[in-house]
Write a protein that holds these residues in place. Structure first.
Motif, PDB file in Angstrom:
ATOM      1  N   TYR A 278       0.817  -1.213   0.000  1.00  0.00           N
ATOM      2  CA  TYR A 278       0.000   0.000   0.000  1.00  0.00           C
ATOM      3  C   TYR A 278       0.854   1.268   0.000  1.00  0.00           C
ATOM      4  O   TYR A 278       0.420   2.315   0.456  1.00  0.00           O
ATOM      5  CB  TYR A 278      -0.977  -0.012   1.174  1.00  0.00           C
ATOM      6  CG  TYR A 278      -1.981  -1.131   1.033  1.00  0.00           C
ATOM      7  CD1 TYR A 278      -3.068  -0.993   0.169  1.00  0.00           C
ATOM      8  CD2 TYR A 278      -1.795  -2.348   1.676  1.00  0.00           C
ATOM      9  CE1 TYR A 278      -3.959  -2.036  -0.009  1.00  0.00           C
ATOM     10  CE2 TYR A 278      -2.686  -3.399   1.498  1.00  0.00           C
ATOM     11  CZ  TYR A 278      -3.763  -3.235   0.654  1.00  0.00           C
ATOM     12  OH  TYR A 278      -4.649  -4.262   0.464  1.00  0.00           O
TER      13      TYR A 278
ATOM     14  N   PRO B 222       2.065   4.499  -1.427  1.00  0.00           N
ATOM     15  CA  PRO B 222       1.447   5.380  -2.415  1.00  0.00           C
ATOM     16  C   PRO B 222       2.228   5.391  -3.730  1.00  0.00           C
ATOM     17  O   PRO B 222       3.457   5.425  -3.709  1.00  0.00           O
ATOM     18  CB  PRO B 222       1.519   6.760  -1.752  1.00  0.00           C
ATOM     19  CG  PRO B 222       1.705   6.496  -0.306  1.00  0.00           C
ATOM     20  CD  PRO B 222       2.391   5.189  -0.168  1.00  0.00           C
TER      21      PRO B 222
ATOM     22  N   GLN C 149      -0.256  15.936   4.167  1.00  0.00           N
ATOM     23  CA  GLN C 149       0.918  16.571   3.534  1.00  0.00           C
ATOM     24  C   GLN C 149       0.509  17.463   2.381  1.00  0.00           C
ATOM     25  O   GLN C 149       1.261  17.610   1.409  1.00  0.00           O
ATOM     26  CB  GLN C 149       1.935  15.519   3.008  1.00  0.00           C
ATOM     27  CG  GLN C 149       2.191  14.331   3.867  1.00  0.00           C
ATOM     28  CD  GLN C 149       2.637  14.694   5.273  1.00  0.00           C
ATOM     29  OE1 GLN C 149       2.699  15.864   5.622  1.00  0.00           O
ATOM     30  NE2 GLN C 149       2.924  13.708   6.088  1.00  0.00           N
TER      31      GLN C 149
ATOM     32  N   PRO D 169       8.652  13.499  10.775  1.00  0.00           N
ATOM     33  CA  PRO D 169       8.663  12.268  11.567  1.00  0.00           C
ATOM     34  C   PRO D 169       8.618  11.001  10.707  1.00  0.00           C
ATOM     35  O   PRO D 169       8.294  11.077   9.513  1.00  0.00           O
ATOM     36  CB  PRO D 169       7.388  12.376  12.412  1.00  0.00           C
ATOM     37  CG  PRO D 169       6.893  13.756  12.258  1.00  0.00           C
ATOM     38  CD  PRO D 169       7.476  14.327  11.023  1.00  0.00           C
ATOM     39  N   ALA D 170       8.928   9.877  11.335  1.00  0.00           N
ATOM     40  CA  ALA D 170       8.929   8.584  10.643  1.00  0.00           C
ATOM     41  C   ALA D 170       7.538   8.231  10.123  1.00  0.00           C
ATOM     42  O   ALA D 170       6.526   8.589  10.722  1.00  0.00           O
ATOM     43  CB  ALA D 170       9.419   7.499  11.593  1.00  0.00           C
TER      44      ALA D 170
ATOM     45  N   THR E 117       5.702   9.130   7.474  1.00  0.00           N
ATOM     46  CA  THR E 117       4.756  10.159   7.064  1.00  0.00           C
ATOM     47  C   THR E 117       4.736  10.364   5.554  1.00  0.00           C
ATOM     48  O   THR E 117       4.045  11.248   5.054  1.00  0.00           O
ATOM     49  CB  THR E 117       5.060  11.495   7.774  1.00  0.00           C
ATOM     50  OG1 THR E 117       6.451  11.797   7.592  1.00  0.00           O
ATOM     51  CG2 THR E 117       4.764  11.409   9.249  1.00  0.00           C
TER      52      THR E 117
ATOM     53  N   ARG F  87      -7.010   5.436   6.416  1.00  0.00           N
ATOM     54  CA  ARG F  87      -6.131   4.576   5.605  1.00  0.00           C
ATOM     55  C   ARG F  87      -6.199   3.121   6.101  1.00  0.00           C
ATOM     56  O   ARG F  87      -6.238   2.182   5.311  1.00  0.00           O
ATOM     57  CB  ARG F  87      -4.705   5.117   5.686  1.00  0.00           C
ATOM     58  CG  ARG F  87      -3.716   4.475   4.737  1.00  0.00           C
ATOM     59  CD  ARG F  87      -3.917   4.917   3.306  1.00  0.00           C
ATOM     60  NE  ARG F  87      -2.944   4.303   2.412  1.00  0.00           N
ATOM     61  CZ  ARG F  87      -3.061   4.262   1.092  1.00  0.00           C
ATOM     62  NH1 ARG F  87      -4.106   4.805   0.506  1.00  0.00           N
ATOM     63  NH2 ARG F  87      -2.128   3.689   0.361  1.00  0.00           N
TER      64      ARG F  87
ATOM     65  N   LEU G  13       2.328   6.251  10.113  1.00  0.00           N
ATOM     66  CA  LEU G  13       1.423   5.368   9.370  1.00  0.00           C
ATOM     67  C   LEU G  13       2.055   4.008   9.108  1.00  0.00           C
ATOM     68  O   LEU G  13       1.380   2.991   9.056  1.00  0.00           O
ATOM     69  CB  LEU G  13       0.978   6.037   8.063  1.00  0.00           C
ATOM     70  CG  LEU G  13      -0.080   5.320   7.243  1.00  0.00           C
ATOM     71  CD1 LEU G  13      -1.268   4.876   8.069  1.00  0.00           C
ATOM     72  CD2 LEU G  13      -0.574   6.222   6.111  1.00  0.00           C
TER      73      LEU G  13
HETATM   74  N1  LIG Z   1       1.335  10.314   3.799  1.00  0.00           N
HETATM   75  C1  LIG Z   1       1.156   9.010   3.527  1.00  0.00           C
HETATM   76  N2  LIG Z   1       0.166   8.608   2.702  1.00  0.00           N
HETATM   77  C2  LIG Z   1      -0.050   7.302   2.443  1.00  0.00           C
HETATM   78  N3  LIG Z   1       0.689   6.308   2.958  1.00  0.00           N
HETATM   79  C3  LIG Z   1       1.690   6.634   3.787  1.00  0.00           C
HETATM   80  C4  LIG Z   1       1.981   8.008   4.108  1.00  0.00           C
HETATM   81  N4  LIG Z   1       2.994   8.028   4.964  1.00  0.00           N
HETATM   82  C5  LIG Z   1       3.340   6.768   5.167  1.00  0.00           C
HETATM   83  N5  LIG Z   1       2.570   5.901   4.475  1.00  0.00           N
HETATM   84  C6  LIG Z   1       2.622   4.445   4.539  1.00  0.00           C
HETATM   85  O1  LIG Z   1       3.730   4.099   5.365  1.00  0.00           O
HETATM   86  C7  LIG Z   1       4.761   3.483   4.607  1.00  0.00           C
HETATM   87  C8  LIG Z   1       6.059   4.162   4.943  1.00  0.00           C
HETATM   88  O2  LIG Z   1       6.070   5.441   4.366  1.00  0.00           O
HETATM   89  P1  LIG Z   1       7.428   6.149   3.935  1.00  0.00           P
HETATM   90  O3  LIG Z   1       8.490   5.133   3.731  1.00  0.00           O
HETATM   91  O4  LIG Z   1       7.124   7.047   2.814  1.00  0.00           O
HETATM   92  O5  LIG Z   1       7.706   6.955   5.248  1.00  0.00           O
HETATM   93  P2  LIG Z   1       8.935   7.909   5.593  1.00  0.00           P
HETATM   94  O6  LIG Z   1       8.359   9.257   5.852  1.00  0.00           O
HETATM   95  O7  LIG Z   1       9.986   7.782   4.556  1.00  0.00           O
HETATM   96  O8  LIG Z   1       9.432   7.303   6.974  1.00  0.00           O
HETATM   97  P3  LIG Z   1      10.929   7.191   7.590  1.00  0.00           P
HETATM   98  O9  LIG Z   1      11.297   8.538   8.142  1.00  0.00           O
HETATM   99  O10 LIG Z   1      10.771   6.197   8.703  1.00  0.00           O
HETATM  100  O11 LIG Z   1      11.821   6.715   6.494  1.00  0.00           O
HETATM  101  C9  LIG Z   1       4.353   3.603   3.158  1.00  0.00           C
HETATM  102  O12 LIG Z   1       4.660   2.453   2.442  1.00  0.00           O
HETATM  103  C10 LIG Z   1       2.853   3.785   3.217  1.00  0.00           C
HETATM  104  O13 LIG Z   1       2.239   2.527   3.241  1.00  0.00           O
END
Ligand SMILES: Nc1ncnc2c1ncn2[C@@H]1O[C@H](COP(=O)(O)OP(=O)(O)OP(=O)(O)O)[C@@H](O)[C@H]1O
Ligand SMILES: [Mg+2]
Length: 323
Positions: A11, A13, A22, A46-47, A49, A170, A202
């Motif tokens: 899932y 995006p 965002q 943050p993580a 997101t 979600r 998320l």
């Molecule tokens: N804004 C969002 N919209 C939809 N899905 C999201 C979103 N943020 C996170 N996710 C879900 O969480 C998973 C992890 O997102 P992502 O890897 O983009 O996060 P990140 O911000 O890079 O986190 P980190 O800082 O831990 O690397 C995605 O695969 C998706 O399933």
């Protein structure tokens, strides 16, 4: 039901429109990608997101499928802590492109805030010298750890932690896609717990959902079990602890903590912070306690003994409880 692919990947995006929340960052990025002359980018927040997901969406927006292997380089902190690696691998990738036509190349640096200062300096020089068709996308949780000369060469986008309703929305969507059978009387409570556990992340929310399915917890939906396997206190233990704190019984409260097998101190801190308002503590002292909690959290993140830190926190809370 297949559990092979992690749902966070399944899932993930695929387009800007799939990104939940965002809107400020995404709306601006949508405008940016209308021409190829985009600046280097920093996504901070943050993580879980959406930073990595968005970086990949951008790369895929500009690159053809067959270019993804050659024109997209993804590195994480463990690659980039070594200066020789940054010099060699990055330089190779960057130089390679000089022979190519004008097609864009992307370098996605994950956890850029963990790149040591000296390596960041080297990186800065590489960024300075690269031609226009190389685009850096730096991802980080804390922008203050990135050196100014890099920040000033990039457009910075801030990702915010996702609000409760967006996370739940979600999770509900995924639950429907996966045709999960969630007992209807506990459904809302279940999603609320998942949100609490996620703390706005998320990825964590989705992982906890998938874990609950994998461990077959949905059928009888024991929310305490889900809290426990996620490293939180179950409701009963939390109530016992609150009672001990209200009675100003330090020994007892410490004992409760000591008996928890899977104590996750940072989760514990979050859980205890949320119950502070329900204790009999003067508002001004709550503010002081929150500052103290920030210190404790920092010390733990730096490797201090968790049990000692948590005990110190309990002592401080108890001292502030009015009898
Ligand atoms: N804004 C969002 N919209 C939809 N899905 C999201 C979103 N943020 C996170 N996710 C879900 O969480 C998973 C992890 O997102 P992502 O890897 O983009 O996060 P990140 O911000 O890079 O986190 P980190 O800082 O831990 O690397 C995605 O695969 C998706 O399933
Ligand atoms: Mg990421």
């Amino acid at each position: 039901m297949s559990l092979e692919i992690p749902w966070v990947e399944k899932y993930r995006p695929k387009t800007f429109n799939d990104i939940v929340s965002q809107s400020i960052a995404i709306n601006n990025l949508k405008k940016f990608v209308q021409n190829t002359n985009i600046p280097h980018l920093i996504f901070t927040g943050p993580a879980g997101t959406g930073k990595t997901s968005t970086a990949l969406i951008i790369a895929r927006h500009f690159l053809k499928k067959e270019e993804l292997d050659t024109n997209l380089l993804e590195l994480n902190a463990s690659d980039t802590v070594r200066i020789d690696f940054v010099r060699n691998v990055l330089k190779n990738f960057v130089n390679q492109s000089l022979f190519k036509d004008g097609s864009l190349k992307f370098i996605v640096l994950d956890e850029a805030d963990n790149i040591p200062g000296q390596v960041q300096q080297a990186l800065r020089r590489i960024i300075e010298k690269t031609s226009n068709n190389i685009k850096f996308i730096l991802l980080c949780n804390y922008i203050n750890k990135i050196i100014d000369p890099i920040i000033s060469r990039c457009a910075v986008f801030r990702f915010v932690s996702l609000p409760k309703e967006k996370i739940i929305e979600r999770l509900k969507y995924i639950s429907e896609e996966e045709k999960l059978k969630i007992p209807s009387e506990k459904r809302e409570e279940f999603f609320k717990h998942l949100f609490f556990i996620s703390g706005g992340d998320l990825r964590k929310a989705i992982n906890t959902l998938q874990m609950s399915v994998a461990l077959e917890l949905l059928e009888n939906l024991d929310l305490n079990e889900i809290l426990k396997i996620s490293g939180f206190l179950d409701v009963g233990t939390l109530e016992n602890l609150i009672t001990a704190i209200k009675n100003k019984d330090f020994i007892k409260s410490k004992e409760i903590i000591r008996l928890i097998e899977t104590l996750d101190s940072r989760n514990f801190i979050r859980q205890i912070s949320e119950v502070l308002p329900s204790l009999n503590i003067a508002p001004v002292n709550i503010i002081n306690l929150k500052t103290y909690i920030g210190d404790i959290d920092y010390r733990i993140s730096q490797g201090a003994d968790e049990f000692i830190q948590i005990s110190a926190l309990l002592a401080m809370i108890i001292e502030n409880v009015q009898s």
